[in-house]
Design a protein around this motif. Structure first.
Motif, PDB file in Angstrom:
ATOM      1  N   ILE A 305      70.196 -47.614 -46.593  1.00 39.21           N
ATOM      2  CA  ILE A 305      68.788 -48.317 -46.688  1.00 39.21           C
ATOM      3  C   ILE A 305      67.649 -47.387 -47.132  1.00 39.21           C
ATOM      4  O   ILE A 305      66.684 -47.852 -47.841  1.00 39.21           O
ATOM      5  CB  ILE A 305      68.479 -48.831 -45.401  1.00 39.21           C
ATOM      6  N   ARG A 306      67.670 -46.116 -46.493  1.00 37.92           N
ATOM      7  CA  ARG A 306      66.545 -45.193 -47.196  1.00 37.92           C
ATOM      8  C   ARG A 306      66.793 -44.886 -48.701  1.00 37.92           C
ATOM      9  O   ARG A 306      65.819 -44.670 -49.182  1.00 37.92           O
ATOM     10  CB  ARG A 306      66.674 -43.893 -46.408  1.00 37.92           C
ATOM     11  N   GLU A 309      65.190 -47.689 -50.411  1.00 39.34           N
ATOM     12  CA  GLU A 309      63.855 -47.664 -50.559  1.00 39.34           C
ATOM     13  C   GLU A 309      63.219 -46.664 -51.467  1.00 39.34           C
ATOM     14  O   GLU A 309      62.329 -46.972 -52.196  1.00 39.34           O
ATOM     15  CB  GLU A 309      63.237 -47.208 -49.196  1.00 39.34           C
ATOM     16  N   ASP A 310      64.249 -45.669 -51.476  1.00 37.54           N
ATOM     17  CA  ASP A 310      63.460 -44.372 -52.569  1.00 37.54           C
ATOM     18  C   ASP A 310      63.608 -44.924 -54.019  1.00 37.54           C
ATOM     19  O   ASP A 310      62.980 -44.639 -54.839  1.00 37.54           O
ATOM     20  CB  ASP A 310      64.513 -43.282 -52.268  1.00 37.54           C
ATOM     21  N   LEU A 314      63.721 -51.689 -51.948  1.00 32.51           N
ATOM     22  CA  LEU A 314      63.187 -52.316 -50.414  1.00 32.51           C
ATOM     23  C   LEU A 314      61.813 -51.814 -50.419  1.00 32.51           C
ATOM     24  O   LEU A 314      61.553 -50.688 -50.837  1.00 32.51           O
ATOM     25  CB  LEU A 314      64.016 -51.877 -49.615  1.00 32.51           C
ATOM     26  N   SER A 315      60.921 -52.497 -49.973  1.00 29.98           N
ATOM     27  CA  SER A 315      59.601 -51.842 -49.585  1.00 29.98           C
ATOM     28  C   SER A 315      60.005 -51.107 -48.299  1.00 29.98           C
ATOM     29  O   SER A 315      60.811 -51.285 -47.708  1.00 29.98           O
ATOM     30  CB  SER A 315      58.615 -53.027 -49.341  1.00 29.98           C
ATOM     31  N   LYS A 316      58.834 -50.307 -47.821  1.00 30.43           N
ATOM     32  CA  LYS A 316      58.878 -49.581 -46.935  1.00 30.43           C
ATOM     33  C   LYS A 316      59.028 -50.504 -45.624  1.00 30.43           C
ATOM     34  O   LYS A 316      59.808 -50.255 -44.458  1.00 30.43           O
ATOM     35  CB  LYS A 316      57.727 -48.841 -46.625  1.00 30.43           C
ATOM     36  N   GLU A 318      60.287 -53.492 -45.194  1.00 30.10           N
ATOM     37  CA  GLU A 318      61.652 -53.983 -45.231  1.00 30.10           C
ATOM     38  C   GLU A 318      62.643 -53.071 -45.056  1.00 30.10           C
ATOM     39  O   GLU A 318      63.638 -53.492 -44.222  1.00 30.10           O
ATOM     40  CB  GLU A 318      62.093 -54.535 -46.908  1.00 30.10           C
ATOM     41  N   ALA A 319      62.560 -51.904 -45.407  1.00 26.73           N
ATOM     42  CA  ALA A 319      63.554 -50.817 -44.691  1.00 26.73           C
ATOM     43  C   ALA A 319      63.366 -50.549 -43.665  1.00 26.73           C
ATOM     44  O   ALA A 319      64.299 -50.320 -42.781  1.00 26.73           O
ATOM     45  CB  ALA A 319      63.349 -49.692 -45.752  1.00 26.73           C
ATOM     46  N   ASP A 320      62.392 -50.532 -42.877  1.00 28.43           N
ATOM     47  CA  ASP A 320      61.953 -50.205 -41.538  1.00 28.43           C
ATOM     48  C   ASP A 320      62.583 -51.295 -40.821  1.00 28.43           C
ATOM     49  O   ASP A 320      63.040 -51.204 -39.568  1.00 28.43           O
ATOM     50  CB  ASP A 320      60.590 -49.998 -41.101  1.00 28.43           C
TER      51      ASP A 320
END
Length: 723
Positions: A305-306, A309-310, A314-316, A318-320
C-alpha cells in the motif's frame, strides 16, 4: 510687364547618344569586384619521426576497433532479431496461455451447497487486466514492475540495480534479487515455451526446478523470449497472463481463484487492502499466505500500500484507510481448507477425480458447518478448562446422522489443518467397554430381555493354550444378580463375558461386523471386553445402526461429484443405510438400556438440556484409550481420547473427559433443535428367577432374517447350562 509671360525652357535631360533604332543606350552595369577567397585552413602538420609513426598506429587501431565493433554490433542485433523472431513464431494465441495448471481443482460444498474448502490447483476463471479491480492491477504493477508500461520486456536499469544489490549483500550477481520485469516473470511461468513432457523421464518437480533456474544462458534466453512476447502481445495481454497463471498460495492459481479462496468475492470487487494482500503474495505465496500467517500477510500488504501511495496509485487518505482496515479472510478461508473432514472426503473418492484430478471437480458433501464448529469449539473448551496445561493427550470427534451421513469431524486437537494424521479415521485403538452394546444386541436379537438377570460374581474360563482366565470388574467388586440393563449401565465386565459366552462369540462378532466394524475382531473371550481394535468412525457408524432401528450404515461424506460446468453428477454417494442386522424391537430395547447408561450409569456427565440421550463409555486396559459414543434422537456422536504413543491416561476414563467433550459438543449441536424423545421400548418387569450361569463357551447359530422388513429369526438357544 513682368517676365512671367515669357516661355520658360522645359526642364529635360540632355540628349544622349541614341542607339540603334533611336533607343537610348543601356546604362553600363558596374562589375562587382571578385570576392576575396579565405585562405584554406592548412591541416596541422603531422609530427614526423617516431611520434608520427606512433600516432598513425593509434589512429589505425581505433579505426580497426570501430570497424569491428559496429560490424559485430550489427551482427549481434541481427542475431537477436532472428532469435526474437523465432520465439515470436512459437508463441501460441493468448487464450492458450491463460490456464497453465498441471492438475485440476476440487471445490467442496457443504450439505447446503456453500463452499467450505478447495483442493488441488484452483483456477477461478479467466480474468483480464481490464476486468480485475484497478486496486489489484495497480498493486501488482507497483510491487512487481513499476516501469512495466515503459520497457520492451527487459529493464537494463532494473537488472543493473539488482546486480548491485546482490553484490553489496555478498551474493553472486544473479543470486537473490533478479531485476525481472513482469514480462520476464511471465516467460518463466511459461517455462520459456517448453511444456512438461512426462515421457522424458523428468519428474514434474525437476521440470519446475529447471524452469526456475537462473543461469546466465537461461537469463539470456528469458530476455529473448520476453522481447518476443512484447512483440506478439500487448502490455495488458501480458499482464493478463500473469494475473491468471501466477500462484498465489492456498492452492489458488490466478487472481480470481485467490480472491475467491481468501475473500469469498470476485477479483473485480477487491478493495485496495485486499488487492495489496494478493499482490504481496507474489513474492512468497506459501510463506505469506494469509491462511498460514494472517499477521505476516497483512504486514506485507501494508508495504504494498505504501508503494502504491508513493507511485500515485493511492492518495494518502486512501492509503491510511487501507492500512488501518487490513483485509480479513472469508469464513471458508478461516476454515483452513476443510481440515480433517475434507481430507477424509478426498481420500474416500476415486483418486482420478480427487487427489490426482486433471479436471475441475465439484463435490457436494454431508458436512454441516454449524455442527463442525460445534465439534471444534466443544473439544477446545474441554482441553482449555479441564485438561492440565502442557498435556500431550489427543482426542477425536465424529458426528453423523442415523443414516451414516457425517456432519462433522475432528481428527485431533489442532483443528485448522490439512493433510494431518486423522485420529478419527486412521487410528486403530482398542474399544474397551464401548464394544459391549454389540454383545447385548446379539443377546436381545436372540430373545433375551433387558430385565433378564445374570449373576455378577467371580468367574473363570479355561482358555486353550492360555490356561485359566478370570475377568474382573473395573471396580474390583461384585453386585450379585443384576439385570442386563444394570450390567450395561454400570459397565460390568463379568456379566458381559457371560452373555457373550452364552450367545456365542461368533454371533457377537457377526453382529459387530454387520453393524460396520470391519477390523479384525479378537477370537478369545476377551472379545467381550473390547480387546479388538477399531476406528472412531467405524464405532460411531455402528452406533448409528442401533439408533436407526437395527440396520447397518456405511458412514459417508460424499453426496455427489460433478465436473465443473456440468449438471449431471459423475458419481453419487457410496454410503448410507444397508441391510438389517437385528430386529427393530431388539434395537429399540437396546436404546432403552443405553439410555440408562446416561441417565443412571457411567455416562451421566453426558446429560444436558433435559433431553433423552443414550450411549456407552469405554476404557481400555491400563487406561490407554477412553471412549464415549452416544446419540440423541437427532445425531450420533463419538469421542475418543488418548495418547498417540499409547501412554496411559492419568485419571481419565470413558465416563470422564471423553463424556464431557461429548456433552459440550452435542450441547452446541442441539442449540435451537426441538427436544425429541428417543425411539425405545421399555421392557416388561424383570423375571424373578435368574437364568442358569454358563459353565462352558456355547456356540449357537445365528440364522439370517430375510422374510420381511423386520426379519424372521430362528431363535436357537441351547440349554447349555443344565437344570
Amino acid at each position: 510687364m513682368s517676365d512671367s509671360s515669357k516661355r520658360k525652357r522645359p526642364l529635360v535631360a540632355d540628349k544622349r547618344t541614341a542607339g540603334k533604332g533611336g533607343k537610348p543606350p543601356r546604362k553600363p552595369v558596374a562589375k562587382k569586384a571578385p570576392a576575396k577567397r579565405k585562405p584554406a585552413r592548412r591541416a596541422p602538420a603531422r609530427p614526423k619521426g617516431p611520434i608520427g609513426w606512433l600516432a598513425a598506429l593509434v589512429r589505425w587501431v581505433f579505426r580497426l576497433i570501430w570497424t569491428i565493433v559496429w560490424r559485430v554490433t550489427a551482427v549481434a542485433v541481427l542475431m537477436v532479431a532472428l532469435a526474437v523472431g523465432y520465439f515470436y513464431t512459437t508463441l501460441p494465441p493468448l487464450e492458450a496461455l491463460l490456464d497453465g495448471r498441471a492438475r485440476g481443482s476440487v471445490t467442496l460444498k457443504d450439505r447446503y451447497g456453500d463452499v467450505f474448502a478447495w483442493r488441488g490447483d484452483q483456477f477461478g476463471g479467466v480474468v483480464t487486466a481490464d476486468s480485475v479491480s484497478p486496486a489489484l492491477k495497480n498493486a501488482v504493477i507497483a510491487t512487481e514492475d513499476k516501469r512495466f508500461y515503459r520497457h520492451f520486456g527487459v529493464s537494463p536499469r532494473g537488472i543493473a540495480s539488482a546486480v548491485k544489490i546482490n553484490l553489496s549483500e555478498g551474493r553472486g550477481p544473479l543470486s537473490g534479487h533478479g531485476g525481472s520485469t513482469i514480462t520476464q516473470q511471465v516467460a518463466k511461468l511459461l517455462c520459456l515455451g517448453e511444456p512438461y513432457d512426462a515421457s522424458s523421464g523428468q519428474t514434474e518437480k525437476e521440470y519446475e526446478a529447471e524452469c526456475r533456474r537462473s543461469s546466465l544462458s537461461r537469463k539470456g534466453k528469458e530476455a529473448l523470449f520476453s522481447m518476443a512476447m512484447e512483440a506478439k502481445y500487448s502490455k495488458d495481454d501480458i499482464l493478463s497472463i500473469y494475473l491468471n497463471r501466477a500462484y498465489m498460495g492456498g492452492g489458488a492459481f490466478g487472481a480470481e481463484a485467490a480472491a475467491q479462496r481468501f475473500f469469498g468475492k470476485p477479483a473485480a470487487a477487491l478493495k485496495p487492502a485486499e488487492g495489496a494482500m494478493l499482490a504481496g503474495l507474489l513474492t512468497a505465496p506459501t510463506t505469506l499466505s494469509p491462511t498460514n500467517n494472517l499477521d505476516r500477510s497483512q504486514s506485507r500488504a501494508a508495504t504494498v500500500i505504501r508503494l502504491m501511495e508513493d507511485q500515485g496509485y493511492l492518495s494518502k487518505a486512501e492509503a491510511d484507510n487501507a492500512i488501518a482496515n487490513p483485509a480479513e479472510l472469508s469464513e471458508a478461508a478461516e476454515a483452513e481448507a476443510g481440515g480433517y473432514f475434507a481430507d477424509w472426503v478426498m481420500s474416500s473418492g476415486p483418486e482420478f477425480f480427487t487427489r490426482n484430478t486433471t479436471e475441475d471437480v465439484v463435490i457436494k458433501t454431508t458436512l454441516d458447518q454449524k455442527i463442525q464448529r460445534a465439534a471444534e469449539e466443544g473439544l477446545s473448551w474441554v482441553f482449555e478448562n479441564k485438561v492440565r496445561e502442557g498435556s500431550k493427550a489427543q482426542a477425536a470427534v465424529v458426528i453423523m446422522s442415523a443414516d451414516g451421513a457425517v456432519r462433522g469431524m475432528v481428527g485431533g486437537r489442532k483443528t485448522k489443518v490439512a493433510g494431518a494424521f486423522n485420529r478419527a479415521t486412521q487410528a486403530m485403538r482398542q474399544t474397551g467397554s464401548a464394544f459391549k452394546p454389540f454383545i447385548y444386541a446379539a443377546a436381545l436379537d436372540l430373545g433375551y430381555s433387558p430385565n433378564d438377570l445374570i449373576e455378577d460374581a467371580p468367574y473363570c474360563l479355561n482358555v486353550p493354550g492360555s490356561g485359566q482366565w478370570c475377568p474382573k470388574n473395573y471396580t474390583n467388586s461384585f453386585k450379585g444378580n443384576v439385570t442386563l440393563t444394570t450390567a450395561l449401565k454400570d459397565s460390568l465386565n463379568i456379566p458381559a463375558v457371560k452373555v457373550s459366552e452364552s450367545v456365542g462369540r461368533d454371533v457377537v462378532s457377526q453382529v459387530a461386523e454387520q453393524f460396520g466394524i470391519k477390523s479384525d475382531l479378537a477370537v478369545g473371550p476377551a472379545l467381550a471386553l473390547g480387546a479388538s481394535e477399531s476406528t472412531l468412525l467405524e464405532m460411531t457408524g455402528a452406533y448409528a445402526g442401533i439408533l436407526n432401528g437395527g440396520s447397518s450404515v456405511k458412514p459417508y461424506g460424499l453426496i455427489d461429484l460433478t465436473l465443473q460446468g456440468d449438471t449431471d453428477p459423475v458419481m453419487g454417494t457410496g454410503g448410507g443405510i444397508g441391510e438389517r442386522v437385528i430386529q427393530e424391537d431388539a434395537a429399540l430395547q437396546l436404546v432403552y438400556m443405553m439410555e440408562k447408561v446416561v441417565s443412571e450409569g457411567t455416562g451421566q456427565r453426558a446429560q444436558f438440556g433435559g433431553r433423552e440421550l443414550a450411549g456407552k463409555t469405554g476404557t481400555t486396559q491400563a487406561n490407554r484409550d477412553a471412549w464415549f459414543i452416544g446419540f440423541s434422537a437427532d445425531y450420533v456422536a463419538g469421542v475418543w481420547m488418548g495418547y498417540d504413543d499409547n501412554t496411559p491416561l492419568t485419571g481419565v476414563s470413558g465416563g470422564g473427559l471423553p463424556t464431557e467433550i461429548w456433552q459440550q459438543v452435542m450441547m452446541r449441536v442441539h442449540e435451537g433443535l426441538p427436544n425429541t424423545p428417543l425411539p425405545m421400548i421399555v421392557p416388561e418387569p424383570p423375571v424373578v428367577q435368574a437364568p442358569p450361569q454358563p459353565q462352558q463357551p456355547a456356540q449357537p447359530q445365528r440364522v439370517p432374517r430375510q422374510d420381511n422388513p423386520l426379519g424372521v429369526i430362528d431363535r436357537v438357544l441351547r440349554d447349555i447350562f443344565g437344570g
